[in-house]
Motif scaffolding. Structure first.
Motif, PDB file in Angstrom:
ATOM      1  N   LEU A 152     -11.206  -7.613  -9.970  1.00 25.88           N
ATOM      2  CA  LEU A 152     -10.623  -7.935  -9.793  1.00 25.88           C
ATOM      3  C   LEU A 152     -11.855  -9.095  -8.538  1.00 25.88           C
ATOM      4  CD1 LEU A 152      -6.933  -5.774  -8.910  1.00 25.88           C
ATOM      5  CD2 LEU A 152      -7.637  -7.520 -10.488  1.00 25.88           C
ATOM      6  N   MET A 207      -7.595 -12.812  -7.137  1.00 23.10           N
ATOM      7  CA  MET A 207      -6.505 -11.903  -6.490  1.00 23.10           C
ATOM      8  C   MET A 207      -6.378 -13.127  -5.521  1.00 23.10           C
ATOM      9  SD  MET A 207      -7.921  -8.586  -4.244  1.00 23.10           S
ATOM     10  CE  MET A 207      -9.651  -8.774  -4.166  1.00 23.10           C
ATOM     11  N   ASP A 208      -6.550 -14.282  -5.269  1.00 21.86           N
ATOM     12  CA  ASP A 208      -5.713 -14.845  -4.116  1.00 21.86           C
ATOM     13  C   ASP A 208      -4.780 -15.963  -5.111  1.00 21.86           C
ATOM     14  OD1 ASP A 208      -7.311 -15.116  -2.662  1.00 21.86           O
ATOM     15  OD2 ASP A 208      -8.464 -16.197  -2.771  1.00 21.86           O
ATOM     16  N   PRO A 228     -12.074 -12.312  -5.500  1.00 27.83           N
ATOM     17  CA  PRO A 228     -11.136 -12.796  -4.626  1.00 27.83           C
ATOM     18  C   PRO A 228     -10.495 -13.814  -4.994  1.00 27.83           C
ATOM     19  CG  PRO A 228     -13.495 -11.917  -3.935  1.00 27.83           C
ATOM     20  CD  PRO A 228     -13.161 -12.196  -4.854  1.00 27.83           C
ATOM     21  N   LEU A 242     -12.666  -3.937  -7.505  1.00 24.25           N
ATOM     22  CA  LEU A 242     -13.504  -4.881  -6.558  1.00 24.25           C
ATOM     23  C   LEU A 242     -14.375  -5.457  -7.025  1.00 24.25           C
ATOM     24  CD1 LEU A 242     -11.332  -3.712  -2.702  1.00 24.25           C
ATOM     25  CD2 LEU A 242     -10.047  -4.705  -5.043  1.00 24.25           C
ATOM     26  N   ARG A 298       1.041  -0.749   0.517  1.00 28.13           N
ATOM     27  CA  ARG A 298       0.093  -0.308  -0.167  1.00 28.13           C
ATOM     28  C   ARG A 298       1.114   1.684   0.341  1.00 28.13           C
ATOM     29  NH1 ARG A 298      -5.229  -1.146   2.268  1.00 28.13           N
ATOM     30  NH2 ARG A 298      -5.014   1.148   3.049  1.00 28.13           N
ATOM     31  N   PHE A 333      -7.847  -0.095  -9.494  1.00 26.99           N
ATOM     32  CA  PHE A 333      -8.446  -1.656  -9.504  1.00 26.99           C
ATOM     33  C   PHE A 333     -10.230  -1.730  -9.114  1.00 26.99           C
ATOM     34  CE2 PHE A 333      -3.783  -2.237  -8.433  1.00 26.99           C
ATOM     35  CZ  PHE A 333      -3.438  -2.999  -9.738  1.00 26.99           C
ATOM     36  N   HIS A 378      -2.436  -5.703 -12.394  1.00 31.74           N
ATOM     37  CA  HIS A 378      -3.590  -4.337 -13.570  1.00 31.74           C
ATOM     38  C   HIS A 378      -3.173  -5.370 -15.109  1.00 31.74           C
ATOM     39  CE1 HIS A 378      -2.948  -0.470 -12.871  1.00 31.74           C
ATOM     40  NE2 HIS A 378      -2.032  -0.190 -12.748  1.00 31.74           N
ATOM     41  N   ILE A 381      -3.459 -11.917   1.760  1.00 30.35           N
ATOM     42  CA  ILE A 381      -4.444 -10.462   2.445  1.00 30.35           C
ATOM     43  C   ILE A 381      -3.311  -9.061   1.828  1.00 30.35           C
ATOM     44  CG2 ILE A 381      -2.782 -10.797   4.621  1.00 30.35           C
ATOM     45  CD1 ILE A 381      -6.521  -9.255   4.485  1.00 30.35           C
ATOM     46  N   GLU A 382      -2.061  -9.882   0.902  1.00 34.50           N
ATOM     47  CA  GLU A 382      -1.538  -8.748   0.967  1.00 34.50           C
ATOM     48  C   GLU A 382      -1.714  -8.490  -0.444  1.00 34.50           C
ATOM     49  OE1 GLU A 382       3.268  -9.664   1.566  1.00 34.50           O
ATOM     50  OE2 GLU A 382       2.385 -11.998   2.394  1.00 34.50           O
ATOM     51  N   VAL A 423      -5.256  -3.967   7.287  1.00 31.79           N
ATOM     52  CA  VAL A 423      -5.641  -2.920   6.650  1.00 31.79           C
ATOM     53  C   VAL A 423      -6.395  -3.186   5.096  1.00 31.79           C
ATOM     54  CG1 VAL A 423      -5.635  -0.130   6.837  1.00 31.79           C
ATOM     55  CG2 VAL A 423      -4.326  -1.746   8.468  1.00 31.79           C
ATOM     56  N   ILE A 424      -7.329  -2.497   4.946  1.00 33.78           N
ATOM     57  CA  ILE A 424      -7.990  -2.251   3.625  1.00 33.78           C
ATOM     58  C   ILE A 424      -8.558  -1.361   3.032  1.00 33.78           C
ATOM     59  CG2 ILE A 424      -8.284  -4.272   3.318  1.00 33.78           C
ATOM     60  CD1 ILE A 424     -11.250  -4.013   3.444  1.00 33.78           C
ATOM     61  N   SER A 444      -7.332  -2.882  -2.683  1.00 35.39           N
ATOM     62  CA  SER A 444      -8.392  -1.966  -1.958  1.00 35.39           C
ATOM     63  C   SER A 444      -7.948  -0.253  -1.559  1.00 35.39           C
ATOM     64  CB  SER A 444      -8.705  -2.876  -1.345  1.00 35.39           C
ATOM     65  OG  SER A 444      -7.412  -2.612   0.091  1.00 35.39           O
ATOM     66  N   GLN A 455       0.953 -13.675   1.051  1.00 34.03           N
ATOM     67  CA  GLN A 455      -0.438 -14.126   1.146  1.00 34.03           C
ATOM     68  C   GLN A 455      -1.638 -13.061   0.836  1.00 34.03           C
ATOM     69  OE1 GLN A 455      -1.422 -16.343   4.238  1.00 34.03           O
ATOM     70  NE2 GLN A 455       1.129 -16.152   4.018  1.00 34.03           N
ATOM     71  N   TYR A 476      -4.925  -8.391  -1.715  1.00 34.57           N
ATOM     72  CA  TYR A 476      -6.451  -7.807  -0.550  1.00 34.57           C
ATOM     73  C   TYR A 476      -5.776  -6.237  -0.144  1.00 34.57           C
ATOM     74  CZ  TYR A 476      -7.988 -12.803  -0.105  1.00 34.57           C
ATOM     75  OH  TYR A 476      -8.562 -13.975  -0.096  1.00 34.57           O
ATOM     76  N   GLU A 477      -5.042  -6.247   0.885  1.00 34.81           N
ATOM     77  CA  GLU A 477      -5.093  -4.333   0.681  1.00 34.81           C
ATOM     78  C   GLU A 477      -4.127  -4.055   0.270  1.00 34.81           C
ATOM     79  OE1 GLU A 477      -3.108  -5.572   5.143  1.00 34.81           O
ATOM     80  OE2 GLU A 477      -1.109  -6.452   3.669  1.00 34.81           O
ATOM     81  N   VAL A 478      -3.651  -4.254  -0.742  1.00 32.28           N
ATOM     82  CA  VAL A 478      -3.073  -3.082  -2.057  1.00 32.28           C
ATOM     83  C   VAL A 478      -4.093  -2.932  -2.371  1.00 32.28           C
ATOM     84  CG1 VAL A 478      -1.719  -3.312  -4.014  1.00 32.28           C
ATOM     85  CG2 VAL A 478      -0.455  -3.978  -1.897  1.00 32.28           C
TER      86      VAL A 478
END
Lengths: 447, 177, 317
Positions: free
Chosen positions: B52, B57-58, B54, B83, A185, B81, B42, B69-70, C179-180, B76, B67, B72-74
């Protein structure tokens, strides 16, 4: 005509190609730097030139380079900040689109000066069409032996890659950019440590704006001392100004620093005056983050001296009566513009772009936007103006990165110079509807 | 079309895209393959229907050995992107400063009326999604909109009408890369 | 060793000590409040801005003051540095602003929040906040969700301190929450429905400065000030086994890690100790827990022999 160091050949047909670029003197700086100069001598040359960061902060580039840590056995990186996202700024886009090889050449010379063997151009994702232009230019440079192993037989190796972002203003902040380049991020890092010590992959890193890196090319070609003769005082060289808003000739202009603001706005060489013969109301001189100034103060300083397009002259008077050169995003507003509505637009932008890490920016930007929206809707209160003032003060200087300041300064300056307009909105909500805040898109007349 | 599985339940890149993913990963030092995340997202968005999921993204997480979650964090964090599913043609109108001073609101309202959707919505036929975005560096050629990687500048209402018609006829999936 | 002066107290500290750590060495009265910094979690701090202080002298060598207030948790002490915390009206004013921001979108549902009584945001607001709010807009809300069967996430209360994310990164394998989104809609989330299921996840509850992450086995059982904390330990193969049992009468309502004077856990504990050992017989009782002066519980004086006179039977070894 002012001197042109970056855009002298921007209209040459085919200048995007390495062949044409080379025929017009391109890659001479690479030849000169790699074959005849040492990295240290290059850093000195840039120091001598007085070049200051063209992304907005105006920090001396040579000094930034000299801070780069050089521990044994640790790679160093040069990252070009092509995340141009400051509202009102489009000069880097123009430069990369028109003369991509100028940036590539600057990257090679600068990487050599810093001892980087891998460098990245971090470009905002929305500029994908420029990614293609740059990648083509890079391919040509590899083919010509300006990139890759043993460049020009000097033993110097350099790989250069373009890395797209994906929509986040904050990635223009150098540590957020580094985070983003690491696949995270775009949260700015807490400093220290600074990138010069721990940057990309925790290695020493220099992040420079596109225009800054491009300017290294003429500095190498002409020598730092010659470059320093151009411009005025500590504002050496030329600067790309992105001119937009209510002017007759919007576009990117390369100016010699020191051109009078009045000349820049009104002369045919530059903006060509205000659209429709209207009067000038206000100018945001260096991208949305810098303080807005009313027409009188942008043309003349508080002392009545002509205001010049330079770091010092624009800042003359501090924030009380001055502003900043910033990124050179020069937005002109005519007499029909509404400062309050324009401020709401800016504040909405910062609210939207806050990364959300630190509390003053995360909570304060949205709060300010809501208050401004309420004022615009005719439900503002007198106390809202003071509350806005307090909130910007509580954000400024209290955040991890300069986005907080960038959100605060437009609010502070708009209230400082145009308080009466806020009061008129609050006291006479009916008047708001009469305020023409933007141009109708079809006839380019006030709506 | 390529041979990729557009089944977002079980997304797999086409052979060419996968080769490109590996090429992109090589741009970064050993062990720093997470750096490839944004460029690969992209590619994934372009290849798997413009958004994208889930599952997508997975899949990207597994390619980069990180992971989920890494990702999803990016994903979002960055506005490019999507979602949620979007229309075939994603229209992004700049709403900031100079574009706004020169009539961006008119452009948005015109498109809203014309397509009978509000900003952020997709037409019922799934053809268009309208988004507003922050400054895209087109201030000198305001107002503007971006569709895929293309900038359409100095817009007028007539120009917008022509473009919408053109997109409808072309019937192409807009993509950034 | 560098010497630093904070609010008139001078102390010599090891190289690399932060202003906040140095202030804590002087004592809790001098220490700036910290909502996100956590000495046991690497890279924590810097986000909340409550610990900002004024550096009036940078160092002996370069005595210039620092131009802006700095986050004391992330600023390293230099020799000869002079810092103003509570002695500076400017700092107190700025901190008041930060508290106002932290509360702007906070639900202020303390009457029904399990964290009440041991909430750092409550203490911070009481000590540094204003008596009324100037925020007049609808507050941001999120749905409450379960992240795993033992932890409730009430995002509306979260101040985004990132501590729980760092716990997951540093204490557990394969983080599944983070954190999203961004800006003021950023949230702690697993994004897709996902249980946080590992032996140390319960520590997220302890490090959470507010009531955003609460212990589902304790939810709405009692106000914390009606429970009596007792130090206890057990042999545990995965953690130190040193905990605090929170009693109501004879019943152990909750098990937490032991916290120091700054509200930080002394040693992280495992989920087995936290969630599965709720019988007195599971533990060796050490005696009443000394709670720091901030807590309302410290008013709840009691002696060892008054603790659960009935059922508490020290385990025979």
């Amino acid at each position: 005509m002012g001197k042109k160091l970056l855009l002298a050949n921007d209209h040459v047909p085919g200048i995007q190609s390495l062949d044409v670029y080379s025929k017009h003197g391109g890659y001479a700086a690479v030849e000169k730097a790699l074959k005849t100069m040492t990295p240290d001598a290059l850093v000195e040359e840039v120091k001598t030139s007085g070049l200051r960061g063209r992304g907005g902060a105006g920090f001396p580039t040579g000094m930034k380079w000299s801070f780069l840590a050089k521990p044994e056995g640790v790679p160093r990186y040069l990252v070009c900040n092509a995340d141009e996202s400051e509202p009102g700024t489009f000069k880097d886009r123009y430069l990369m689109e028109r003369i991509p090889h100028l940036l590539i050449e600057g990257m090679i010379v600068s990487s050599f000066a810093l001892g980087a063997n891998t460098s990245y151009i971090y470009i905002r994702g929305e500029y994908f069409y420029i990614v293609r232009i740059l990648e083509k230019a890079i391919e040509e440079a590899y083919a010509a032996g300006y990139l890759g192993k043993n460049i020009l037989g000097t033993g110097y190796d350099l790989d250069l890659y373009v890395h797209p972002g994906a929509g986040a203003y904050i990635c223009g902040e150098e540590t957020a950019l580094i985070e983003s380049l690491e696949g995270k991020r775009g949260n700015p890092r807490i400093k220290p440590p600074f990138p010069a010590v721990k940057g990309l992959y925790q290695c020493p890193t220099v992040v420079n704006n596109v225009e800054t890196i491009a300017a290294v090319v003429p500095i190498v070609n002409m020598g730092g001392a010659e470059y320093a003769k151009i411009g005025i005082g500590r504002s050496t060289g030329t600067k790309l100004i992105s001119a937009s808003g209510h002017i007759n000739k919007p576009g990117v202009y390369e100016i010699e620093l020191g051109v009078p603001v009045e000349e820049f706005i009104y002369s045919e060489e530059y903006c060509g005056g205000i659209k429709n013969g209207k009067k000038l109301k206000a100018v945001v001189a260096g991208g949305s983050s810098v303080p807005i100034l009313p027409g009188e103060l942008i043309l003349k300083t508080a002392q009545g001296e002509p205001r010049l397009m330079s770091y010092e002259s624009l800042a003359d008077g501090g924030f009380a009566t001055g502003t900043m050169l910033g990124s050179g995003g020069f937005i002109v507003m005519d007499e029909t513009s509404s400062i309050v509505k324009n401020l709401w637009n800016f504040t909405r932008f910062y609210h939207h772009e806050s990364c959300g890490q630190c509390s003053p920016c995360r909570e304060g930007t949205g709060w300010m936007e809501k208050i401004l929206h309420r004022i615009m809707d005719g439900h503002g209160k007198q106390s809202d103006i003071d509350l806005l003032w307090d909130l910007q003060k509580n954000i400024e200087g209290k955040t991890i990165c300069p986005l907080g300041d960038a959100a605060a300064w437009p609010v502070a300056s708009a209230i400082r110079h145009f308080r009466a307009e806020f009061e008129a909105y609050v006291n006479n909500p009916g008047s708001i509807k009469e305020v023409r805040h933007y141009y109708s898109v079809n006839n380019l007349q006030p709506a | 079309m390529n041979n990729s599985s557009t089944n977002i339940e079980n997304p797999v890149f086409s052979t060419e895209s996968l080769a490109l993913v590996h090429k992109i990963m090589k741009r970064y030092p050993e062990g720093k393959q997470k750096s490839a995340l944004i460029p690969v997202l992209h590619l994934a968005q372009a290849e798997f229907g413009g958004w994208l999921s889930p599952k997508v993204m997975d899949y990207v997480a597994s390619l980069l050995s990180i992971q989920p979650i890494e990702v999803y964090e990016v994903a979002s964090f960055y506005t490019m992107f999507n979602l949620k599913p979007v229309g075939k043609c994603l229209i992004e109108v700049c709403r900031t400063s100079s574009c706004w001073l020169l009539g961006a609101e008119d452009i948005v309202h015109h498109i809203e009326r014309k397509l009978n959707i509000k900003e952020g919505e997709t037409t019922t036929d799934g053809m268009f999604t309208l988004k507003t975005v922050e400054c895209l560096g087109s201030c000198g050629t305001a107002p503007m909109m971006m569709v895929g990687a293309d900038f359409h500048e100095n817009l007028t209402l007539e120009k917008v009408d022509d473009l919408l018609e053109k997109f409808r006829v072309e019937n192409k999936q807009s993509r950034y890369c | 060793m560098p010497k630093v002066t904070i609010d008139g107290h001078t102390i010599e500290v090891p190289e690399g000590t932060t202003i906040l750590q140095a202030a804590r060495m002087i004592g809790p009265e001098v220490a700036p409040p910290a909502m996100c910094y956590y000495s046991k979690l690497a890279t924590s701090g810097g986000y909340c801005r409550t610990c900002i202080v004024k550096v009036t002298q940078g160092s002996e060598k370069d005595p210039r003051p620092m131009p802006k207030p700095v986050a004391s948790c992330r600023t390293t002490v230099m020799d000869g540095m002079v810092v103003e915390n509570k002695t500076s009206a400017e700092v107190l004013e700025a901190r008041k602003g930060v508290v106002e921001f932290l509360l702007a979108n906070h639900p202020l549902d303390c009457p029904v929040c399990d964290q009440a009584g041991e909430c750092h945001l409550q203490d911070l607001s009481y000590e540094h906040g204003a008596s009324d709010t100037r925020y007049e807009f609808e507050r941001r809300t999120f749905d409450k969700i379960d992240i795993g069967d033992k932890i409730k996430l009430h995002m509306t209360r979260c101040i985004l301190c990132y501590r729980c994310v760092k716990v997951a990164d540093q204490l557990t394998p394969g983080r599944v929450h983070g954190v999203i989104n961004r800006g003021d809609v950023a949230e702690i989330s697993t994004y897709i429905e996902n249980a946080i299921d590992n032996e140390f996840s319960g520590n997220m509850i302890d490090v959470c400065p507010v009531g955003a992450l609460t212990d589902k086995t304790f939810r709405f059982k009692s106000r914390v000030w009606f429970t009596k904390p007792v130090d206890a330990h057990r042999e545990c193969s995965s953690c130190s086994g040193k905990v605090v049992l929170w009693y109501q009468g004879a019943e152990v309502l909750r098990v937490t890690a032991r916290k120091d004077a700054f509200g930080e856990v002394e040693e992280f504990i495992c989920n087995t100790c936290r969630f599965d050992k709720k019988q007195t017989a599971d533990w060796v009782i050490e005696g009443p827990r000394k709670i720091n002066a901030h807590s309302v519980i410290s008013a709840n004086h009691y002696e060892a022999d008054t603790v659960n006179p009935g059922p508490v039977t020290p385990r025979l070894n």
